[in-house]
Design a protein around this motif. Sequence first.
Motif, PDB file in Angstrom:
ATOM      1  N   ALA A  35      33.174  29.046 -47.827  1.00  0.00           N
ATOM      2  CA  ALA A  35      33.914  29.973 -48.691  1.00  0.00           C
ATOM      3  C   ALA A  35      34.800  29.238 -49.688  1.00  0.00           C
ATOM      4  O   ALA A  35      35.112  29.773 -50.754  1.00  0.00           O
ATOM      5  CB  ALA A  35      34.748  30.924 -47.838  1.00  0.00           C
ATOM      6  N   THR A  36      35.217  28.023 -49.369  1.00  0.00           N
ATOM      7  CA  THR A  36      36.104  27.278 -50.268  1.00  0.00           C
ATOM      8  C   THR A  36      35.428  26.056 -50.883  1.00  0.00           C
ATOM      9  O   THR A  36      36.068  25.318 -51.617  1.00  0.00           O
ATOM     10  CB  THR A  36      37.355  26.795 -49.508  1.00  0.00           C
ATOM     11  OG1 THR A  36      36.946  26.060 -48.365  1.00  0.00           O
ATOM     12  CG2 THR A  36      38.240  27.937 -49.108  1.00  0.00           C
ATOM     13  N   ASP A  37      34.163  25.834 -50.594  1.00  0.00           N
ATOM     14  CA  ASP A  37      33.439  24.661 -51.091  1.00  0.00           C
ATOM     15  C   ASP A  37      34.099  23.345 -50.689  1.00  0.00           C
ATOM     16  O   ASP A  37      34.041  22.356 -51.410  1.00  0.00           O
ATOM     17  CB  ASP A  37      33.264  24.721 -52.618  1.00  0.00           C
ATOM     18  CG  ASP A  37      32.331  25.822 -53.055  1.00  0.00           C
ATOM     19  OD1 ASP A  37      31.381  26.109 -52.304  1.00  0.00           O
ATOM     20  OD2 ASP A  37      32.550  26.401 -54.136  1.00  0.00           O
ATOM     21  N   GLU A  40      31.576  28.980 -42.071  1.00  0.00           N
ATOM     22  CA  GLU A  40      31.833  30.048 -43.036  1.00  0.00           C
ATOM     23  C   GLU A  40      33.107  29.748 -43.827  1.00  0.00           C
ATOM     24  O   GLU A  40      33.160  29.938 -45.038  1.00  0.00           O
ATOM     25  CB  GLU A  40      31.979  31.371 -42.280  1.00  0.00           C
ATOM     26  CG  GLU A  40      31.647  32.589 -43.094  1.00  0.00           C
ATOM     27  CD  GLU A  40      31.616  33.823 -42.205  1.00  0.00           C
ATOM     28  OE1 GLU A  40      32.567  34.613 -42.307  1.00  0.00           O
ATOM     29  OE2 GLU A  40      30.664  33.966 -41.422  1.00  0.00           O
ATOM     30  N   SER A  41      34.131  29.263 -43.141  1.00  0.00           N
ATOM     31  CA  SER A  41      35.396  28.923 -43.790  1.00  0.00           C
ATOM     32  C   SER A  41      35.209  27.783 -44.779  1.00  0.00           C
ATOM     33  O   SER A  41      35.732  27.819 -45.900  1.00  0.00           O
ATOM     34  CB  SER A  41      36.427  28.535 -42.726  1.00  0.00           C
ATOM     35  OG  SER A  41      37.586  28.007 -43.300  1.00  0.00           O
TER      36      SER A  41
END
Length: 174
Positions: free
Chosen positions: A48-50, A44-45
């Motif tokens: 979220a930042t690609d 997920e992390s």
Amino acid sequence: MPEETSCAYGAADSVDSASIESASAALVAFLDRLLDLGRPETMESLAATDITFSQLRVLCALGSHDGPMPVNAIAEQVQLSLAAAGRTVDKLVCIGFADRREDSADRRIKRVSLTGDGVRYLETHLALQHDTVRQFVAGLPAELRDNLCSALRPIVDDAVDHFCLTAPTRQEAS
């Protein structure tokens, strides 16, 4: 100043291969299950930042190194070609997680370091992992928690570096 430690590479008794295999299998099974606990938050992390896995590896290499690193050292540490490491660094510079500057002594060398945003991203990523470990340990019965600590402390705190996986060079050995 931290006490200097020696490397434990090759210190294991080679005649006790059954013990080595048994301990290795137990540790791998433990780490696999522990890593599985944190995998959803980690993915997920990243999503979220690609951030790609290669970019994360470069960020981790920069975060674990004292001071700026030349691109060739980054490539070697994360096992990417020099060209791939250069492209990965370019992307990290573009998103503001890394900074690239010419070496003051040799302008041909580009030194790369983390920016404040890169440091914060790594700290957030590591905090997720630490929280997963904390939650796991908190869920253990007190006796298992104590046994785990008793097993790990001597390895982590030993004057010999048991985390050194390469043979010392001749210069280091003498």
